[in-house]
Structure formats: structure tokens, C-alpha cells
Design an enzyme around this catalytic site. Structure first.
Site, PDB file in Angstrom:
ATOM      1  N   ASP A 152    -104.088  14.831 -90.799  1.00 48.91           N
ATOM      2  CA  ASP A 152    -103.430  15.733 -91.682  1.00 48.91           C
ATOM      3  C   ASP A 152    -102.926  16.904 -91.305  1.00 48.91           C
ATOM      4  O   ASP A 152    -103.425  17.618 -90.126  1.00 48.91           O
ATOM      5  CB  ASP A 152    -104.728  15.761 -92.770  1.00 48.91           C
ATOM      6  CG  ASP A 152    -104.786  14.903 -93.953  1.00 48.91           C
ATOM      7  OD1 ASP A 152    -103.780  14.361 -94.026  1.00 48.91           O
ATOM      8  OD2 ASP A 152    -105.796  15.034 -94.445  1.00 48.91           O
ATOM      9  N   ARG A 202     -96.443  10.810 -92.642  1.00 46.87           N
ATOM     10  CA  ARG A 202     -96.519  10.823 -93.945  1.00 46.87           C
ATOM     11  C   ARG A 202     -95.930  12.144 -94.320  1.00 46.87           C
ATOM     12  O   ARG A 202     -96.226  13.299 -93.620  1.00 46.87           O
ATOM     13  CB  ARG A 202     -97.997  11.007 -94.451  1.00 46.87           C
ATOM     14  CG  ARG A 202     -98.223  11.591 -95.852  1.00 46.87           C
ATOM     15  CD  ARG A 202     -99.483  11.820 -96.305  1.00 46.87           C
ATOM     16  NE  ARG A 202    -100.439  10.831 -95.734  1.00 46.87           N
ATOM     17  CZ  ARG A 202    -101.771  11.268 -95.593  1.00 46.87           C
ATOM     18  NH1 ARG A 202    -102.168  12.508 -95.331  1.00 46.87           N
ATOM     19  NH2 ARG A 202    -102.639  10.220 -94.973  1.00 46.87           N
TER      20      ARG A 202
END
Length: 326
Positions: A152, A202
Site C-alpha cells: 500500500d 493498484r
């Protein structure tokens, strides 16, 4: 205008105590974080995958202060992976990790790295090595059950370290993914580099309070940057993961995928657990890969506050719940 205020509150110990003590908080938190431990979350994963969805699992927590907390985070992920492996869910469930939870920000002497996305002079705090040492066993365990890990993105000061760890992990585990944030000025350049070397990427809008010197501040500008970056990813050689709940951006993503000649299994959508659930099922029913970002754990505060900041409807839901229970 409330978003920056809420993000500032996410770093406030006083607000943490106030919100945690509110009787209604647990009911609202449960909408976004469906459990505190592995025994809570495994049935959720089973239900989601049985419904044709995929998941990415996040053990919440990030503001750690001691190395043993980073070790505990590593062990929590290893426990989760063991359970998913026993249930043969590896192909449907991946992991998302925040390197801050693995010790990236812990203080220690500055060390120099000879390689990294910023070139030979790139330098990172010693917590960089601690985070790499803690995340590698998680990536190895995930690969052993047929799945992978996505790193992330956090605030902009951590990104060079995150990308260097991503590059290092991909030497042995090329399926390791990472996240880029559309609101940062640097992101289109990052996307070109990542799309060219086949990464799983992502793309999200961004959920941290960033200064105007490094990030777009207006929603319209962020949306435009998201579309520009998504086009780079769709036209590239990597595997794009569209992290958005915005109906317009979802429609644009489908059009960009079509123009790039991508098949339905050559990209995926990702949305948060508890948000636009009907859309999760609609996209899956149309044949799209739809992955639900599912967080669990006890240190939920920072994650919860960013969910409120991202979308006014989430904040309205929380306030209505507090008023109705008051």
C-alpha cells in the site's frame, strides 16, 4: 473541505480517545472493518469468495513505535496466510500491507542504498531495512499458497522507500504489487516506469493529507490525473487494478480497457468492504474481476478516519448513527 480536517483528526490522540469512547462507534466501524481477529475474518472471506468476489486482506495499524510491534504485524499476516492456505483460498485472496506497520518509519541511523527508484544516491532511514526484513517472509508465505502481496502507498515521504522495497521483492516474487496515488504530481512518471516492467499496480485517488507542493488539492484535478494515469497503465504491459468507487471513473476504466484491447482477466476493479456492495456484485456478474479490500484488526482508528475523509456519504452515515443513538 471536511476531508483535510478529518485526516488531521486521524493523527490526534485526543480525537482517537473521543471517537473510540462513543457508544455508536463500534456499530459504524463494523461496516468497514468486519472483525478483529482471524477467526472473525475467515468466514467473511469465505462468504465473499463464494459470491464470486476476490479479496485483498489488510491487518489494520500503522503508527507503531517499537520493533516488536512490527514483528507482531508480520506474525499476524503469517497466521492469516496459514488459515487461508488450509482453506485453499489462496487463489482468491491476496494481502495488502502498509510498510509503516512493518517498521518502515522507526528511527535508526540513516543508511545508503546503491539502488532504488531515485538512483544511486537514494537514501532511506534504517526502518527501511526493518520493513523489508519483516515483509519478505509474508511475501514468501503468500507465494507458497498461490497468492501475492500488494504494498500500500502511504504519505509521499515514504514512497521512495516503498518503491525500492517493491523492486527488491520483485526480484524473487515478480507478482508483488504496489499502489500509486493519482493526486500526487509524481504519479504519472511512476506509472510509466511501473507499466513498462510488468508490475501489478493498484491506482487510487489518495487518502492522506498532502501539501499543495506535491499533490493536487481539487477533486476535478485529481479526477483528471486519475484518468491520465489509468490510461498509462491500461496502455502498458502491467496488470492494472482500479481502486475506485466513482461510477464515472469505473465507466471510463471499462472504456480505456476496451480501447487497449484488454480482456476481462487482464485488469480488475477493487473496492472497499462495506462501500457500494451492490456494485461489487454487479461488476462480478458482468464477468469482471472484482476484489474487495477487507481490513480487520483492533487498531482500526487511522483506517476508519481515512474512510470517513474519502467520501462525504461515509461521514454522513457516521453522524446520523451518532445522532440516532444519542
Amino acid at each position: 473541505m471536511l476531508g483535510p480536517v478529518i485526516l488531521a483528526a486521524s493523527r490526534s490522540d485526543r480525537m482517537r480517545r473521543l471517537i473510540s469512547a462513543a457508544p455508536v462507534t463500534k456499530q459504524v466501524v463494523d461496516r468497514f472493518i468486519p472483525g478483529e481477529g482471524v477467526d472473525d475474518i475467515v468466514p467473511v472471506v469465505e462468504d465473499l469468495t463464494a459470491a464470486g468476489l476476490e479479496v485483498t486482506m489488510d491487518v489494520v495499524g500503522e503508527d507503531i513505535t517499537r520493533p516488536e510491534q512490527a514483528t507482531a504485524a508480520r506474525d499476524a499476516y503469517l497466521e492469516l496466510i496459514d488459515r487461508l492456505g488450509e482453506l485453499e483460498l489462496g487463489e482468491r485472496a491476496e494481502m495488502s500491507v502498509k510498510l509503516s506497520l512493518f517498521g518502515q518509519a522507526l528511527p535508526s541511523p540513516t543508511t545508503a542504498l546503491n539502488r532504488g527508484p531515485s538512483g544511486p544516491a537514494a537514501r532511506f532511514q534504517g526502518g527501511h531495512e526493518l520493513a523489508l526484513a519483516n515483509v519478505r517472509p509474508v511475501v514468501e508465505a503468500a507465494a507458497a499458497i498461490g497468492t501475492t502481496v500488494t504494498l500500500d502507498a502511504e504519505d509521499h515521504t515514504t514512497l521512495d522507500s516503498m518503491f525500492a522495497i517493491h523492486e527488491e521483492l520483485r526480484r524473487d516474487f515478480p507478482q508483488t504489487g504496489c499502489v500509486i496515488q493519482a493526486y500526487l504530481f509524481r504519479t504519472e512518471a511512476d506509472a510509466r516506469r511501473l507499466a513498462a516492467n510488468g508490475s501489478r499496480v493498484r491506482l487510487v485517488k489518495g487518502a492522506y493529507k498532502e501539501p499543495a507542493s506535491v499533490a493536487h488539492q481539487q477533486k476535478t484535478e485529481i479526477d483528471k490525473a486519475y484518468v491520465r494515469t489509468l490510461k498509462i497503465l491500461m496502455d502498458g504491459e502491467g496488470y492494472p487494478m482500479i481502486g475506485s468507487h466513482d461510477p464515472r471513473l469505473i465507466s471510463i476504466a471499462q472504456e480505456l480497457a476496451h480501447r487497449a484491447g484488454r480482456k476481462l482477466d487482464e485488469y480488475e476493479f477493487q473496492m472497499l468492504y462495506g462501500i457500494r456492495t451492490d456494485e461489487h456484485h454487479r461488476l462480478a456478474a458482468e464477468g469482471h474481476r472484482m476484489r474487495v479490500y477487507t481490513a480487520y484488526g483492533t487498531d482500526w482508528y487511522g483506517y476508519f478516519m481515512r474512510r470517513l475523509a474519502e467520501k462525504p456519504a461515509n461521514l454522513r452515515f457516521f453522524v446520523r448513527s451518532m445522532i440516532s443513538k444519542g
